[in-house]
Structure formats: C-alpha cells, structure tokens
Scaffold this motif. Sequence first.
Motif, PDB file in Angstrom:
ATOM      1  N   LEU A 143       0.771  -1.307  -0.113  1.00 44.79           N
ATOM      2  CA  LEU A 143       0.084  -0.168   0.059  1.00 44.79           C
ATOM      3  C   LEU A 143       0.826   1.481  -0.135  1.00 44.79           C
ATOM      4  CD1 LEU A 143      -2.911  -1.128   2.787  1.00 44.79           C
ATOM      5  CD2 LEU A 143      -3.278  -0.882   0.146  1.00 44.79           C
ATOM      6  N   GLY A 144       1.845   1.197   0.982  1.00 43.25           N
ATOM      7  CA  GLY A 144       2.936   2.181   0.894  1.00 43.25           C
ATOM      8  C   GLY A 144       3.471   2.640  -0.424  1.00 43.25           C
ATOM      9  N   ALA A 145       4.151   1.409  -0.959  1.00 47.96           N
ATOM     10  CA  ALA A 145       4.729   1.477  -2.266  1.00 47.96           C
ATOM     11  C   ALA A 145       4.002   2.079  -3.300  1.00 47.96           C
ATOM     12  CB  ALA A 145       5.386   0.158  -2.715  1.00 47.96           C
ATOM     13  N   ALA A 146       2.593   1.747  -3.441  1.00 46.87           N
ATOM     14  CA  ALA A 146       1.667   2.237  -4.429  1.00 46.87           C
ATOM     15  C   ALA A 146       1.466   3.685  -4.405  1.00 46.87           C
ATOM     16  CB  ALA A 146       0.379   1.462  -4.390  1.00 46.87           C
ATOM     17  N   TRP A 147       1.266   4.075  -2.901  1.00 44.63           N
ATOM     18  CA  TRP A 147       0.917   5.417  -2.670  1.00 44.63           C
ATOM     19  C   TRP A 147       1.977   6.356  -2.964  1.00 44.63           C
ATOM     20  CZ3 TRP A 147       0.394   7.401   2.995  1.00 44.63           C
ATOM     21  CH2 TRP A 147      -0.027   8.908   3.002  1.00 44.63           C
ATOM     22  N   GLY A 148       3.442   5.884  -2.631  1.00 45.84           N
ATOM     23  CA  GLY A 148       4.690   6.715  -3.172  1.00 45.84           C
ATOM     24  C   GLY A 148       4.914   6.483  -4.587  1.00 45.84           C
ATOM     25  N   SER A 149       4.451   5.658  -5.285  1.00 45.38           N
ATOM     26  CA  SER A 149       4.856   5.464  -6.617  1.00 45.38           C
ATOM     27  C   SER A 149       4.008   6.233  -7.618  1.00 45.38           C
ATOM     28  CB  SER A 149       4.960   3.810  -7.162  1.00 45.38           C
ATOM     29  OG  SER A 149       6.039   3.260  -6.287  1.00 45.38           O
ATOM     30  N   LEU A 183      11.392   8.213  -3.171  1.00 43.65           N
ATOM     31  CA  LEU A 183      12.563   8.402  -3.616  1.00 43.65           C
ATOM     32  C   LEU A 183      12.946   7.361  -4.959  1.00 43.65           C
ATOM     33  CD1 LEU A 183      15.392   9.776  -2.910  1.00 43.65           C
ATOM     34  CD2 LEU A 183      15.759   8.039  -1.299  1.00 43.65           C
ATOM     35  N   MET A 184      12.880   6.287  -4.858  1.00 40.18           N
ATOM     36  CA  MET A 184      13.365   5.339  -6.042  1.00 40.18           C
ATOM     37  C   MET A 184      12.763   5.850  -7.501  1.00 40.18           C
ATOM     38  SD  MET A 184      12.795   1.847  -3.952  1.00 40.18           S
ATOM     39  CE  MET A 184      13.286   0.693  -5.532  1.00 40.18           C
ATOM     40  N   VAL A 185      11.476   6.363  -7.440  1.00 43.18           N
ATOM     41  CA  VAL A 185      10.774   6.837  -8.636  1.00 43.18           C
ATOM     42  C   VAL A 185      11.548   8.242  -9.143  1.00 43.18           C
ATOM     43  CG1 VAL A 185       8.631   8.035  -9.681  1.00 43.18           C
ATOM     44  CG2 VAL A 185       8.422   5.972  -8.306  1.00 43.18           C
ATOM     45  N   GLN A 186      11.807   9.247  -8.061  1.00 48.00           N
ATOM     46  CA  GLN A 186      12.551  10.226  -8.391  1.00 48.00           C
ATOM     47  C   GLN A 186      13.945   9.917  -8.922  1.00 48.00           C
ATOM     48  OE1 GLN A 186      12.539  12.478  -4.465  1.00 48.00           O
ATOM     49  NE2 GLN A 186      10.482  13.395  -5.217  1.00 48.00           N
ATOM     50  N   GLY A 204       7.583   3.524 -11.997  1.00 48.38           N
ATOM     51  CA  GLY A 204       6.624   3.289 -10.674  1.00 48.38           C
ATOM     52  C   GLY A 204       6.457   1.759 -10.706  1.00 48.38           C
ATOM     53  N   TRP A 205       6.183   1.017 -11.927  1.00 50.83           N
ATOM     54  CA  TRP A 205       5.838  -0.631 -11.747  1.00 50.83           C
ATOM     55  C   TRP A 205       6.958  -1.106 -11.264  1.00 50.83           C
ATOM     56  CZ3 TRP A 205       1.066  -1.756 -11.214  1.00 50.83           C
ATOM     57  CH2 TRP A 205      -0.126  -1.291 -11.889  1.00 50.83           C
ATOM     58  N   ARG A 206       8.230  -0.777 -11.612  1.00 49.96           N
ATOM     59  CA  ARG A 206       9.419  -1.510 -11.183  1.00 49.96           C
ATOM     60  C   ARG A 206       9.701  -1.263  -9.900  1.00 49.96           C
ATOM     61  NH1 ARG A 206      15.672  -0.342 -13.248  1.00 49.96           N
ATOM     62  NH2 ARG A 206      16.635  -2.137 -12.249  1.00 49.96           N
ATOM     63  N   VAL A 207       9.379  -0.228  -9.360  1.00 52.60           N
ATOM     64  CA  VAL A 207       9.559   0.162  -7.949  1.00 52.60           C
ATOM     65  C   VAL A 207       8.344  -0.591  -7.214  1.00 52.60           C
ATOM     66  CG1 VAL A 207       9.119   1.890  -6.138  1.00 52.60           C
ATOM     67  CG2 VAL A 207      10.499   2.412  -8.136  1.00 52.60           C
ATOM     68  N   LEU A 208       7.422  -0.706  -7.748  1.00 58.41           N
ATOM     69  CA  LEU A 208       6.330  -1.562  -6.908  1.00 58.41           C
ATOM     70  C   LEU A 208       6.625  -3.277  -7.010  1.00 58.41           C
ATOM     71  CD1 LEU A 208       3.380  -1.335  -5.445  1.00 58.41           C
ATOM     72  CD2 LEU A 208       2.402  -1.657  -7.719  1.00 58.41           C
ATOM     73  N   GLY A 209       7.211  -3.373  -7.900  1.00 61.15           N
ATOM     74  CA  GLY A 209       7.799  -4.950  -8.032  1.00 61.15           C
ATOM     75  C   GLY A 209       8.926  -5.210  -7.052  1.00 61.15           C
ATOM     76  N   ILE A 210       9.844  -4.187  -6.767  1.00 68.34           N
ATOM     77  CA  ILE A 210      10.862  -4.275  -5.777  1.00 68.34           C
ATOM     78  C   ILE A 210      10.209  -4.386  -4.190  1.00 68.34           C
ATOM     79  CG2 ILE A 210      12.775  -3.299  -4.818  1.00 68.34           C
ATOM     80  CD1 ILE A 210      13.367  -2.148  -7.422  1.00 68.34           C
TER      81      ILE A 210
END
Length: 232
Positions: free
Chosen positions: A17-23, A142-145, A150-156
């Motif tokens: 949930l947090g990763a989706a919010w941040g991404s 931070l990773m998106v920036q 976004g999808w790669r970050v969510l996968g991580i």
Amino acid sequence: MMMTVIVIIVVSGALLLGAAWGSFGHLPDRLRGFLIALAGGALVLSLVTELIEPSVERSSAIVALGGVAVGAAVFTFVDYLIDEKWGPDSGGGLLAALSLDGIPENLALGVALIGAGPTEVAALAGSIFLSNLPEAAGGARLMVQQGRSGWRVLGIWALTALILSAAALIGFLSMENAGERTLAAIRCVAAGAVVASLATEVFPQAYREDRHLAGIATALGLILALWLGELR
C-alpha cells in the motif's frame, strides 16, 4: 495458524500500500515525517510491553538485556556495511536496506504470535503496520525520483514484502517448540535491532521532514500503541 497468516499478510501488505502510494500518488514530506514519527512512537511502547517485559518475566533480565544489546550491535554493523561499503543506492545494497528494518520486526512478530491470540499482539502488529506504510511510501517515492518506473518500484517492494512475510513465518514455525528462554532471547535480539533502527533512521528522518510536529506525532503513536494494547 490461519490467524498467524492473516496477521502477517496485513502487516506486510502495508508495504505494498505504501509503495503504491509513493509510486503513483502524492505524499508531502511533512505528512511522511508525521507518519514516520507516529510509527516510531508506537514501536517504542510495543517493543517494551510486547517483547522486552515479557522476556524479563519468562527468563531473566540478563537474557533480555543481553539480547537487546546483541540486536542493536548486529543492526549497527549491517547498517554500516550498507552505508559505507555496499552503497545504499546499489542494487543489492538497496534491497538490503529496504529489508533490514523489517526482518527483525517480522521475526519478532512471528515469535510473538506463538501461543498468543490476535488481540495479544495487536499493539506490535499495529505498530509495525504503521511503520511499514510511510517507510514504503517514502522509499518508493525516492526510487521513482531517481528514474525508476513506478511499476518496477512496486515490484521491488512486492519482493521485499515476500521476504518479510517469509521472515515472520520462519519466526513462527521454527520457534514454535522452542523453550521460553530461547524465545525470550530471540524477541530481545529483534527488539534491540528495531531500537537501533529507530535511533539511527526513523526518528532522524521524521525530524528532518516534520520537525515542528515530530514530537507530538511520536507521543500520539505511543498513545495509539497503548490503546491497542488495552484491547486484550
């Protein structure tokens, strides 16, 4: 066992949930700092009441204090390796940094679930949920920036959630038949690691991002954990 799996899924689900919010969403720095301080305050009380105090009662103060010291030392050493040797922005170092805080917490959660009903671990599980949500949101943003999709970050972060869920299950299954002194030592090692992470990462970040309300948020988190503990 089913209740254990449900609790683990809910807690680890906070990472997704947090990763989706941040991404894909918007998370102001001050709000993130407030939430991180809130989670830190909740964890402070939960570590003492759900991990350390029961360990003292069921074993001895020496076992509990020794476990806390070992956990803090191990966390500090690995954290040093990530920051100074591996590099927090490298592939392996990044995944290690994302998992480092959560593994002790989830191991502690798995051990705490042994022989306990869901209400008896409400404070610890709720505190970890509150901790995981803003941590994942801030890390994903931070990773998106830094240029990742976004999808790669969510996968991580999904991979990280699987690792942490496995840690909780390992803690529950491997220690189900362990003696009280062994469980007490493991709980306190996990508690020491989380205490070190609070001092070196959680509270400094909360203060940087929301310095005027960080103290209030920490107190509110402690109150929330106290209330959750009264649900027993």
